[in-house]
Enzyme design. Structure first.
Site, PDB file in Angstrom:
ATOM      1  CG  ASP A 104      11.010  -2.035 -17.306  1.00  0.00           C
ATOM      2  OD1 ASP A 104      10.750  -1.073 -16.716  1.00  0.00           O
ATOM      3  OD2 ASP A 104      11.831  -2.305 -17.969  1.00  0.00           O
ATOM      4  CG  HIS A 147      15.621  -5.770 -20.862  1.00  0.00           C
ATOM      5  ND1 HIS A 147      15.053  -4.597 -21.431  1.00  0.00           N
ATOM      6  CD2 HIS A 147      15.860  -5.602 -19.721  1.00  0.00           C
ATOM      7  CE1 HIS A 147      14.712  -3.572 -20.611  1.00  0.00           C
ATOM      8  NE2 HIS A 147      15.318  -4.231 -19.344  1.00  0.00           N
ATOM      9  CD  GLU A 165       8.717   2.336 -17.896  1.00  0.00           C
ATOM     10  OE1 GLU A 165       9.245   3.471 -17.716  1.00  0.00           O
ATOM     11  OE2 GLU A 165       8.875   1.235 -18.371  1.00  0.00           O
ATOM     12  NE  ARG A 220       7.334   0.944 -13.502  1.00  0.00           N
ATOM     13  CZ  ARG A 220       8.320   0.796 -14.144  1.00  0.00           C
ATOM     14  NH1 ARG A 220       8.930  -0.145 -14.371  1.00  0.00           N
ATOM     15  NH2 ARG A 220       9.021   2.048 -14.440  1.00  0.00           N
ATOM     16  NE  ARG A 252      18.264   5.979 -14.893  1.00  0.00           N
ATOM     17  CZ  ARG A 252      17.669   4.851 -15.712  1.00  0.00           C
ATOM     18  NH1 ARG A 252      16.696   4.781 -16.071  1.00  0.00           N
ATOM     19  NH2 ARG A 252      18.596   4.095 -15.686  1.00  0.00           N
ATOM     20  CD  GLN A 260      18.759  -3.088 -18.898  1.00  0.00           C
ATOM     21  OE1 GLN A 260      19.466  -2.154 -19.227  1.00  0.00           O
ATOM     22  NE2 GLN A 260      18.173  -2.865 -17.731  1.00  0.00           N
ATOM     23  CG  HIS A 312      12.764   4.169 -10.894  1.00  0.00           C
ATOM     24  ND1 HIS A 312      11.374   4.166 -11.255  1.00  0.00           N
ATOM     25  CD2 HIS A 312      13.380   3.558 -12.081  1.00  0.00           C
ATOM     26  CE1 HIS A 312      11.215   3.429 -12.478  1.00  0.00           C
ATOM     27  NE2 HIS A 312      12.524   3.189 -12.984  1.00  0.00           N
ATOM     28  CG  ASP A 313      13.190   5.565 -15.067  1.00  0.00           C
ATOM     29  OD1 ASP A 313      14.466   4.965 -14.714  1.00  0.00           O
ATOM     30  OD2 ASP A 313      12.184   5.123 -15.480  1.00  0.00           O
ATOM     31  CG  ASP A 363      18.768  -0.062 -15.710  1.00  0.00           C
ATOM     32  OD1 ASP A 363      18.898   0.940 -15.072  1.00  0.00           O
ATOM     33  OD2 ASP A 363      17.781  -0.322 -16.530  1.00  0.00           O
TER      34      ASP A 363
HETATM   35  C1  GLC Z   1      12.270   1.446 -17.693  1.00  0.00           C
HETATM   36  C2  GLC Z   1      12.657   1.540 -15.965  1.00  0.00           C
HETATM   37  C3  GLC Z   1      14.063   2.117 -16.139  1.00  0.00           C
HETATM   38  C4  GLC Z   1      14.905   1.082 -16.648  1.00  0.00           C
HETATM   39  C5  GLC Z   1      14.423   0.742 -18.123  1.00  0.00           C
HETATM   40  C6  GLC Z   1      15.129  -0.467 -18.702  1.00  0.00           C
HETATM   41  O1  GLC Z   1      12.056   2.486 -18.202  1.00  0.00           O
HETATM   42  O2  GLC Z   1      11.806   2.433 -15.387  1.00  0.00           O
HETATM   43  O3  GLC Z   1      14.393   2.257 -14.993  1.00  0.00           O
HETATM   44  O4  GLC Z   1      16.301   1.852 -17.078  1.00  0.00           O
HETATM   45  O5  GLC Z   1      13.031   0.415 -18.131  1.00  0.00           O
HETATM   46  O6  GLC Z   1      14.552  -1.538 -18.012  1.00  0.00           O
END
Ligand code: GLC
Length: 646
Positions: free
Chosen positions: A281, A181, A323, A279, A517, A249, A392-393, A138
């Site tokens: 996540d 995760h 995030e 950051r 993506r 995950q 990136h998302d 991922d």
């Molecule tokens: C966050 C990341 C994304 C990822 C997700 C799971 O949202 O920006 O790219 O798929 O977390 O870790």
């Protein structure tokens, strides 16, 4: 508040660890005393039935983190503390990038620092670097070792070297910590799979579907196409494992204090590797309760607050970015609330504003964007946004329905139009993107595509039409300007500075083909990027446009984020105007999101107190005399003006 037993405990621990409270460690000691009660309170909120001995483990962890912090980082902490709210400054501009796709590895990145400097970027967000299994990564967000740089990027030593070089160049570093995760290949997951009960308690694991089915009743799906549902069967240990994102995950269970302690140590590991902004996540997901969506729960906030207070004591120079890509009314809570206001995440992504810019660009209408501002302006002083036009998302259209309704549109039809517009299925659309994570049950979908492709550059280049190309470039710069000047740290996405269009090669690789993506995560071709120096090329026009914007932003403190943003009525739905102020300084930013020229009244500059007689437009350097309200200032299609009082 003085709490005898608690403060004695802390003092004893400090003494045992030979902390010089009256000397060199005095500031650390002061911070500890100031935060002890809060930490104790938050810890108890999560783990009330745990013994005092467990709390002592937390205290010792904080002390250990401080003791292993290098003197260079301690000096940097002090400098940041003296500056006060260093991260609100208009001097920081960031870029997110995948190291391998940008330049191969960490060692090569050292040679690219000049490229960032040339553009004006001084904060690098390096997308996940830690070990992650090939093919099930991922993009690095499935971590199998939180402390080891993945060999495809180099080594942990390379990261240390790069960070030192960045300090010398006055640059800031941002890295991710994936709290929610681990990869299913992480040591803890492997042990859990092998039947180790202690590690099974690190995750949410169930022998049959009873509890998973209960959870599924209220939990939304994140990747409904590629990874439907929230649980994955593990044949090795014959259990259902909670996997909110991809099946590989595994969600960590923070109800177990061991998990919290392990991850706090990881947080400190990054802090002591010189991370300036961490950051976090997917923090919205870190606490789960049956009967809820398992997102944005109060205890997820407790965890973040606890982490924040611990950091403030041991490694105070590291700011936190949560995030959370969530609805506008939820996002504010990530900055803390009540007595913890401004004491949770220092940053959040301004995802609402990002999506609303795309809304305005597609419709040529700024009404919905403006309808959302009263909520976004609630952000407390001392906290800030990461502003961006894309990352990136995917781009989610997650702003509230009432905002769309208040602007006079039907939410369902409106979102349908936007999805069709950006995925290119609407015939007249210049954009080429794709729908991501389409959920047939809810009709929900997000959008993939690079900034350039979504702004029409891909179709324009293919058509060979120069005026179409010029319009696309104008749109790209309009989007960047709006986000760069709004307040918060602008985070560019690598490739956008040189006009990269979609890369469709992800379809040929089974490790990425299920996730579109990847179309907007380009591999940098340095021959193309060299064109940023060649006058007249598309690359140069975009790069130099951004360079100018970053420079202008750095020149005026009004562009720092001090609750100094005021929206100004344009009396024209195609145009958005905001005013940035600092002391006597006033800078008006005007953006025309439509394909039509806008004729605006000079009175817009008189709405917010006395106006000066003359204004300078910062990009062109042109001076303007403030005329009467009956005369017009002319703003061409997809153009913006940055007007500073002369
Ligand atoms: C966050 C990341 C994304 C990822 C997700 C799971 O949202 O920006 O790219 O798929 O977390 O870790």
């Amino acid at each position: 508040m003085y709490e005898t037993k608690l403060h004695q405990l802390v003092n004893n621990c400090l003494q045992e660890c030979e902390i010089n409270i009256g000397g060199e460690d005095n500031l650390f000691y002061t911070r500890f005393v100031a935060n002890t009660s809060a930490i104790h309170f938050l810890y108890n909120e999560l783990y009330q039935d745990r013994a005092a001995a467990d709390f002592k483990v937390l205290i010792s962890c904080i002390i250990a983190a401080y003791k292993s912090r290098s003197s260079i980082l301690k000096a940097k902490d002090l400098a940041k503390e003296r500056e006060g709210h260093w991260y609100l400054s208009n001097h920081i501009t960031g870029m997110s990038l995948y190291v391998d796709k940008f330049c191969g590895n960490l060692e090569n990145l050292e040679d690219k620092l000049g490229y960032f400097k040339k553009l004006g970027v001084n904060l690098l967000h390096l997308m996940p670097l830690m070990e992650s299994p090939e093919g099930e990564s991922d993009g690095g967000y499935a971590v199998s070792d939180f402390r080891k740089v993945d060999k495809k990027f180099g080594s942990t030593e390379n990261l240390v070297e790069l960070q030192q070089k960045m300090i010398n160049e006055d640059m800031y570093l941002m890295l991710d910590v994936v709290l929610n995760h681990t990869s299913h290949k992480h040591e803890w997951a492997m042990k859990a799979r092998a039947g180790d009960k202690c590690y099974q308690d690190y995750f949410y694991m169930y022998q049959d579907r009873t509890v998973p089915d209960e959870f599924e009743k209220t939990m939304p799906e994140i990747f409904p196409e590629s990874s439907p549902g929230n649980f994955t069967w593990s044949d090795e240990c014959k259990q259902w494992v909670m996997t909110v994102f991809h099946g590989y995950q595994w969600d960590l269970n923070y109800k177990n204090p061991e998990v919290f302690m392990e991850m706090l140590e990881v947080v400190f590991f990054y802090a002591n590797h010189g991370v300036d902004i961490l950051r976090i996540d997917a923090p919205a997901f870190i606490w789960k309760e049956l009967g809820t969506t398992c997102q944005n729960l109060p205890k997820a906030h407790t965890i973040l607050r606890l982490i924040k207070q611990c950091i403030e004591i041991a490694t105070p120079g590291m700011a936190l970015l949560g995030e959370a890509i969530v609805a506008p009314n939820e996002i504010m809570k990530y900055f803390g609330s009540g007595s913890f206001t401004s004491k949770e995440c220092d940053f959040a992504y301004n995802a609402t504003q990002m999506a609303l810019q795309w809304d305005a660009l597609a419709t040529g209408n700024t009404k919905i964007m403006l309808a959302a501002q009263h909520e976004l302006l609630q952000k407390p002083f001392g906290t800030s946004w990461i502003t961006y036009v894309r990352c990136h998302d995917d781009i989610g259209l997650g702003y509230d329905d009432y905002m769309i309704r208040n602007a006079g549109f039907n939410p369902y039809e409106h979102r349908k139009f936007l999805k069709e517009y950006y995925s290119g299925s609407y015939n007249l659309s210049p954009a080429s993107g794709a729908l991501f994570s389409v959920n047939p049950k809810t009709q929900d979908a997000r959008i993939s595509g690079t900034l350039a492709s979504l702004c029409g550059l891909e179709k324009a280049i293919n058509s060979g039409d120069d005026s179409f190309i010029a319009t696309s470039i104008n749109k790209i710069l309009l989007m960047q300007a709006h986000s760069l000047l709004l307040g918060g740290i602008p985070m560019l996405f690598y490739g956008d500075e040189a006009g990269y269009t979609n890369d469709y090669s992800y379809k040929n690789d089974p490790a990425t083909s299920y996730d579109n993506r990847w179309m907007h995560r380009p591999i940098i071709d340095w021959t193309k990027n060299k064109k940023v120096d060649k006058e007249g090329t598309v690359e140069q026009q975009i790069f130099s446009g951004l360079q100018k914007l970053i420079n202008i932003r750095k020149s005026y403190p009004a562009f720092g984020d001090f609750k100094n943003l005021t929206w100004v009525a344009a009396h024209n739905d195609h145009v958005a105007i905001y005013l940035r102020t600092f002391d006597e300084e006033k800078v008006y930013c005007l953006f025309n999101f439509s394909a039509e020229t806008a004729y605006l009244s000079w009175d817009i500059f008189r709405q917010n107190g006395p106006a000066s007689d003359s204004l300078v437009e910062c990009i062109s350097g042109k001076s303007y005399q403030l005329l009467s309200g009956a005369e017009n200032i002319v703003l061409p299609a997809f153009k913006f003006y940055i007007m500073k009082s002369g």
